[in-house]
Design a protein around this motif. Structure first.
Motif, PDB file in Angstrom:
ATOM      1  N   ILE A  97       0.858  -1.185   0.000  1.00 21.35           N
ATOM      2  CA  ILE A  97       0.000   0.000   0.000  1.00 21.35           C
ATOM      3  C   ILE A  97       0.892   1.231   0.000  1.00 21.35           C
ATOM      4  CG2 ILE A  97      -1.724   1.324   1.283  1.00 21.35           C
ATOM      5  CD1 ILE A  97      -2.819  -1.245   2.401  1.00 21.35           C
ATOM      6  N   ALA A  98       0.590   2.187  -0.870  1.00 25.17           N
ATOM      7  CA  ALA A  98       1.310   3.460  -0.916  1.00 25.17           C
ATOM      8  C   ALA A  98       0.629   4.440   0.032  1.00 25.17           C
ATOM      9  CB  ALA A  98       1.329   4.012  -2.337  1.00 25.17           C
ATOM     10  N   ILE A  99       1.406   5.021   0.927  1.00 16.77           N
ATOM     11  CA  ILE A  99       0.841   5.901   1.946  1.00 16.77           C
ATOM     12  C   ILE A  99       1.567   7.240   1.987  1.00 16.77           C
ATOM     13  CG2 ILE A  99       0.041   4.006   3.420  1.00 16.77           C
ATOM     14  CD1 ILE A  99       2.544   4.431   5.143  1.00 16.77           C
ATOM     15  N   LYS A 100       0.920   8.204   2.634  1.00 21.34           N
ATOM     16  CA  LYS A 100       1.528   9.494   2.939  1.00 21.34           C
ATOM     17  C   LYS A 100       1.545   9.634   4.455  1.00 21.34           C
ATOM     18  CE  LYS A 100       0.402  13.093   0.525  1.00 21.34           C
ATOM     19  NZ  LYS A 100      -0.406  14.165  -0.128  1.00 21.34           N
ATOM     20  N   VAL A 101       2.751   9.849   5.003  1.00 26.64           N
ATOM     21  CA  VAL A 101       2.916   9.934   6.450  1.00 26.64           C
ATOM     22  C   VAL A 101       3.216  11.387   6.826  1.00 26.64           C
ATOM     23  CG1 VAL A 101       4.179   9.067   8.447  1.00 26.64           C
ATOM     24  CG2 VAL A 101       3.815   7.586   6.455  1.00 26.64           C
ATOM     25  N   PRO A 102       2.470  11.944   7.772  1.00 33.31           N
ATOM     26  CA  PRO A 102       2.720  13.336   8.153  1.00 33.31           C
ATOM     27  C   PRO A 102       3.972  13.486   8.992  1.00 33.31           C
ATOM     28  CG  PRO A 102       1.048  12.385   9.572  1.00 33.31           C
ATOM     29  CD  PRO A 102       1.378  11.341   8.550  1.00 33.31           C
ATOM     30  N   GLY A 103       4.622  14.628   8.821  1.00 30.63           N
ATOM     31  CA  GLY A 103       5.797  14.955   9.622  1.00 30.63           C
ATOM     32  C   GLY A 103       5.849  16.450   9.868  1.00 30.63           C
ATOM     33  N   ARG A 104       6.779  16.852  10.680  1.00 31.16           N
ATOM     34  CA  ARG A 104       6.944  18.267  11.014  1.00 31.16           C
ATOM     35  C   ARG A 104       8.215  18.781  10.365  1.00 31.16           C
ATOM     36  NH1 ARG A 104       5.846  21.841  15.898  1.00 31.16           N
ATOM     37  NH2 ARG A 104       7.719  23.106  16.213  1.00 31.16           N
ATOM     38  N   GLY A 105       8.068  19.819   9.551  1.00 29.77           N
ATOM     39  CA  GLY A 105       9.225  20.421   8.910  1.00 29.77           C
ATOM     40  C   GLY A 105      10.014  21.292   9.868  1.00 29.77           C
ATOM     41  N   THR A 106      11.138  21.797   9.396  1.00 25.84           N
ATOM     42  CA  THR A 106      11.992  22.628  10.244  1.00 25.84           C
ATOM     43  C   THR A 106      11.295  23.919  10.680  1.00 25.84           C
ATOM     44  OG1 THR A 106      12.954  23.612   8.235  1.00 25.84           O
ATOM     45  CG2 THR A 106      14.115  21.729   9.232  1.00 25.84           C
ATOM     46  N   ASP A 107      10.286  24.341   9.909  1.00 22.06           N
ATOM     47  CA  ASP A 107       9.535  25.543  10.271  1.00 22.06           C
ATOM     48  C   ASP A 107       8.307  25.219  11.112  1.00 22.06           C
ATOM     49  OD1 ASP A 107       8.030  24.285   8.355  1.00 22.06           O
ATOM     50  OD2 ASP A 107       7.848  26.022   7.014  1.00 22.06           O
ATOM     51  N   GLY A 108       8.118  23.955  11.456  1.00 21.45           N
ATOM     52  CA  GLY A 108       6.970  23.557  12.255  1.00 21.45           C
ATOM     53  C   GLY A 108       5.744  23.188  11.448  1.00 21.45           C
ATOM     54  N   ASN A 109       5.806  23.379  10.146  1.00 22.56           N
ATOM     55  CA  ASN A 109       4.641  23.118   9.305  1.00 22.56           C
ATOM     56  C   ASN A 109       4.597  21.670   8.821  1.00 22.56           C
ATOM     57  OD1 ASN A 109       3.630  25.751   9.471  1.00 22.56           O
ATOM     58  ND2 ASN A 109       4.926  26.459   7.783  1.00 22.56           N
ATOM     59  N   LEU A 110       3.432  21.274   8.353  1.00 19.24           N
ATOM     60  CA  LEU A 110       3.196  19.908   7.897  1.00 19.24           C
ATOM     61  C   LEU A 110       3.973  19.594   6.624  1.00 19.24           C
ATOM     62  CD1 LEU A 110       1.484  17.248   8.019  1.00 19.24           C
ATOM     63  CD2 LEU A 110      -0.222  18.457   6.626  1.00 19.24           C
ATOM     64  N   VAL A 111       4.645  18.449   6.648  1.00 16.20           N
ATOM     65  CA  VAL A 111       5.279  17.918   5.441  1.00 16.20           C
ATOM     66  C   VAL A 111       4.848  16.456   5.315  1.00 16.20           C
ATOM     67  CG1 VAL A 111       7.282  19.457   5.482  1.00 16.20           C
ATOM     68  CG2 VAL A 111       7.372  17.305   6.735  1.00 16.20           C
ATOM     69  N   TRP A 112       4.776  15.982   4.088  1.00 19.88           N
ATOM     70  CA  TRP A 112       4.336  14.614   3.836  1.00 19.88           C
ATOM     71  C   TRP A 112       5.503  13.777   3.332  1.00 19.88           C
ATOM     72  CZ3 TRP A 112      -0.217  13.210   5.643  1.00 19.88           C
ATOM     73  CH2 TRP A 112      -1.242  14.163   5.762  1.00 19.88           C
ATOM     74  N   GLU A 113       5.575  12.547   3.820  1.00 23.20           N
ATOM     75  CA  GLU A 113       6.562  11.584   3.338  1.00 23.20           C
ATOM     76  C   GLU A 113       5.819  10.458   2.620  1.00 23.20           C
ATOM     77  OE1 GLU A 113       9.951   8.418   4.960  1.00 23.20           O
ATOM     78  OE2 GLU A 113       8.808   9.641   6.376  1.00 23.20           O
ATOM     79  N   ASN A 114       6.181  10.237   1.370  1.00 19.51           N
ATOM     80  CA  ASN A 114       5.591   9.133   0.612  1.00 19.51           C
ATOM     81  C   ASN A 114       6.354   7.848   0.914  1.00 19.51           C
ATOM     82  OD1 ASN A 114       3.562  10.614  -0.948  1.00 19.51           O
ATOM     83  ND2 ASN A 114       5.310  11.581  -1.950  1.00 19.51           N
ATOM     84  N   ALA A 115       5.610   6.792   1.125  1.00 15.25           N
ATOM     85  CA  ALA A 115       6.237   5.517   1.461  1.00 15.25           C
ATOM     86  C   ALA A 115       5.362   4.372   0.971  1.00 15.25           C
ATOM     87  CB  ALA A 115       6.453   5.400   2.967  1.00 15.25           C
ATOM     88  N   SER A 116       5.941   3.201   0.963  1.00 10.07           N
ATOM     89  CA  SER A 116       5.219   1.986   0.590  1.00 10.07           C
ATOM     90  C   SER A 116       5.382   0.976   1.711  1.00 10.07           C
ATOM     91  CB  SER A 116       5.762   1.418  -0.725  1.00 10.07           C
ATOM     92  OG  SER A 116       5.068   0.242  -1.087  1.00 10.07           O
ATOM     93  N   VAL A 117       4.273   0.373   2.128  1.00  7.44           N
ATOM     94  CA  VAL A 117       4.313  -0.590   3.228  1.00  7.44           C
ATOM     95  C   VAL A 117       3.712  -1.910   2.770  1.00  7.44           C
ATOM     96  CG1 VAL A 117       4.264   1.108   5.078  1.00  7.44           C
ATOM     97  CG2 VAL A 117       2.111   0.288   4.111  1.00  7.44           C
ATOM     98  N   SER A 118       4.193  -2.986   3.378  1.00  9.49           N
ATOM     99  CA  SER A 118       3.667  -4.308   3.066  1.00  9.49           C
ATOM    100  C   SER A 118       2.349  -4.521   3.794  1.00  9.49           C
ATOM    101  CB  SER A 118       4.673  -5.382   3.486  1.00  9.49           C
ATOM    102  OG  SER A 118       4.126  -6.670   3.310  1.00  9.49           O
ATOM    103  N   CYS A 119       1.417  -5.189   3.139  1.00 12.74           N
ATOM    104  CA  CYS A 119       0.126  -5.477   3.764  1.00 12.74           C
ATOM    105  C   CYS A 119       0.243  -6.529   4.861  1.00 12.74           C
ATOM    106  CB  CYS A 119      -0.872  -5.959   2.716  1.00 12.74           C
ATOM    107  SG  CYS A 119      -1.242  -4.754   1.434  1.00 12.74           S
ATOM    108  N   MET A 120       1.287  -7.362   4.788  1.00 13.73           N
ATOM    109  CA  MET A 120       1.468  -8.453   5.740  1.00 13.73           C
ATOM    110  C   MET A 120       2.742  -8.235   6.542  1.00 13.73           C
ATOM    111  SD  MET A 120      -1.141 -10.447   4.805  1.00 13.73           S
ATOM    112  CE  MET A 120      -0.813 -12.123   5.349  1.00 13.73           C
ATOM    113  N   ASP A 121       2.723  -8.684   7.801  1.00  9.49           N
ATOM    114  CA  ASP A 121       3.933  -8.573   8.613  1.00  9.49           C
ATOM    115  C   ASP A 121       4.709  -9.890   8.582  1.00  9.49           C
ATOM    116  OD1 ASP A 121       2.622 -10.349  10.280  1.00  9.49           O
ATOM    117  OD2 ASP A 121       2.323  -8.921  11.914  1.00  9.49           O
ATOM    118  N   ALA A 122       5.782  -9.964   9.358  1.00 12.02           N
ATOM    119  CA  ALA A 122       6.641 -11.149   9.339  1.00 12.02           C
ATOM    120  C   ALA A 122       5.927 -12.395   9.844  1.00 12.02           C
ATOM    121  CB  ALA A 122       7.895 -10.891  10.180  1.00 12.02           C
TER     122      ALA A 122
END
Length: 206
Positions: A97-122
């Motif tokens: 699944i392709a997701i967008k994860v919120p984070g805090r930028g150096t100015d305190g504002n919202l930044v998004w990180e694009n990532a891909s995660v597996s649907c199943m765990d180990a």
């Protein structure tokens, strides 16, 4: 004294700030209280509405739902995510699944990180799903069973000095356990069990 814990990507409205600027009084989905200012990523109103509308879309596929407590690799980082956490979803395949994860930028504002995660765990269990799960008795029981053995912690308090990315889960209380399960189906529950049990519903003996 910690009263509750907010999840990753949980929208809040800042109502007040301490004089030294290190704490903010916020209104979340089902509670209010003080949190550290450094834990907030500030966003525009239209960004907040986009997230809120995605979380409220019961039929759509705009979100990815975490269905198991765990430490997951998100991009280059390890992130501890709780059952019921809802992240923006930009697409999915049979295994990822392709997701967008919120984070805090150096100015305190919202930044998004694009990532891909597996649907199943180990362990071969589903840990991410696109969209909310179908609300069935079997799904409710399966999610609840996954939380067996989780230590009790009033207010979901972390142990002092513990890093969730390394320590994993430090516990949940009774009402957050109920909320975690039902968030996976798109239901917003009151924070405390006294209010939860007053909700209008059909009660069944499981």
């Amino acid at each position: 004294l910690q009263e509750t814990r907010l999840l990753v990507n949980e929208p809040v409205i800042v109502l007040h700030q301490s004089l030294d600027g290190t704490w903010c009084f916020v209104q979340a989905e089902n509670y209010y209280g003080w949190i550290r200012e450094s834990a907030i990523a500030y966003c525009r109103e239209d960004e907040l509405i986009t997230v809120a509308e995605a979380l409220a879309d019961m039929e759509g596929k705009q979100i990815a739902v975490v269905t198991k407590n765990g430490v997951y690799r998100i991009g280059e980082n390890q992130r501890y995510l709780r059952m019921g956490t809802r992240l923006l979803c930009t697409g999915a395949s049979a295994d990822t699944i392709a997701i967008k994860v919120p984070g805090r930028g150096t100015d305190g504002n919202l930044v998004w990180e694009n990532a891909s995660v597996s649907c199943m765990d180990a362990d071969g269990e589903t840990c991410f799903v696109q969209g909310y799960l179908p609300y069935t008795r079997a799904n409710v029981m399966q999610l609840a069973i996954r939380l067996i053995g989780t230590p009790y912690a009033w207010g979901d308090a972390l142990s002092f000095g513990a890093d969730p990315a390394e320590q994993g889960d430090n516990g949940m209380d009774c009402s957050s356990t109920v909320s975690a399960v039902f968030r996976c189906f798109g239901f917003a529950m009151p924070r405390n069990t006294g209010t939860q049990r007053k909700m209008a519903c059909v009660k069944q003996d499981l």
